[in-house]
Design an enzyme around this catalytic site. Sequence first.
Site, PDB file in Angstrom:
ATOM      1  N   HIS A 249       0.864  -1.195   0.000  1.00 25.61           N
ATOM      2  CA  HIS A 249       0.000   0.000   0.000  1.00 25.61           C
ATOM      3  C   HIS A 249       0.894   1.237   0.000  1.00 25.61           C
ATOM      4  O   HIS A 249       0.844   2.066   0.911  1.00 25.61           O
ATOM      5  CB  HIS A 249      -0.926  -0.025   1.215  1.00 25.61           C
ATOM      6  N   GLU A 408      -2.127  -0.706  -5.770  1.00 26.65           N
ATOM      7  CA  GLU A 408      -2.111  -1.973  -5.030  1.00 26.65           C
ATOM      8  C   GLU A 408      -2.218  -3.113  -6.031  1.00 26.65           C
ATOM      9  O   GLU A 408      -3.298  -3.391  -6.548  1.00 26.65           O
ATOM     10  CB  GLU A 408      -3.290  -2.067  -4.050  1.00 26.65           C
TER      11      GLU A 408
END
Length: 445
Positions: A249, A408
Amino acid sequence: MPLAAHQAALLRLRQRLSSLLHTPRLWNTLVAIYVLVFLVVAISLVSRMHFKNYLSASLLALPALSAAADASDPFKVYNITAENITASFIGYGARIVALYVPDSNGTAQDVIVGYDDPKTYLHDTLTNHTFFGASVGRYANRIKNGTFSIDDHTYHVPTNDNGGADTLHGGTVGYDARNWTVTASSKSSITFSLFDAAFEKFPGDVINYVTFTVDADVTPLNPKGLPQLTSRIVSLSLTEKTPIMLANHIYWNLDAFQQPTILNNTLHMPLATRYVAGDNILVPNGTIIEVSDTPHGTIDYTSAKQVGQDFNYANGICGYNCTGVDTCFINDRQPYYADSGLVPAIHISSPSTGITLDIASNQPAQQVYTCNGQNGTIPIKASQKARNEAAGKGGVDYVNKWGCIVFETEGWIDAINQPEWAQQAIYDTSDAPTVNLATYQFGTL
């Protein structure tokens, strides 16, 4: 024998065993036996299931041995470096906290959003909970209603998003808020491990490894020898069927905060021809839509264009009253690439610094988020601000709306509740480890 004598004898035995276990020779023997047993089991599974390509991944999933691990300080900063690239990490969340690469003038720029003080990430978890730079799991992205079913049994995991409407990035205390163990490190690589003992009410135990490596080697996938970060996430179900989907992330700002937003960065995702549609709070509704069918092709980046080029048409794309991107894009590999292996999925470049980033991934999708939720209240790193001021670049003091971007690389969002998609989201003890592999290659315009 009287009770007191029994207790005394047991105490002496316990002390004797304790002293033996702290004997280096015996400890090394026990470790060797443990490793041998694990390897025999792993090789047996691989042979029995004909997973030739997963032997190395099985070995990578070897549980961390505490004698060789360093879990003393989750906020200790570890630096890895190679030619023209330096990255910094902490064990809290197996998190990247800085990454320096040269701009078009040869000046090193930190292109990661986060904090200079590692302990601020803990404060962030308790307040904004941005997930800056973390490894997220056990199941990244959203799970509708925090529920899923395996073999007719319904599981409920903590809901921590949208007032309890869904589970985000693994629950209330996901992997981003866990203290990972530094299992191995070198000048150019670091490996974190986390044993998940049915955290957050997920079924079964899972062992996870995250390895980050930097290099500038000339290879077929990097013919120019550009500075590159490689991320390898390996997870193995140990006790029962369970959902597994980890992801990085990382919040990127290739402008190094010399500009208020990243909307004029050029983005190209040639394989992202479709996306997973969601409701007003971005929970999937089961619909798959062509990006070309969005209003004015708002989120169609199959041809290169500025990130914000069509944001005038983007209201509602990222949820109710939201303008921007917060979308799970599907990488349609056929007919160009095989269904597995690394493929070039993302290219983005900054006109301010000239820095380019190319991301290759083995995952079927990527969630892209243009920091629509940032509101100018989180300061940029003091080190980034000082670097801009010293160079006379000006720049901004805070992370603004659209002031960063997240990629992501992962599976399809909430696939565990959409069996018709035929995406593997549940892993059994007899399955091969899950492997999320991504490379981040940096150049200049």
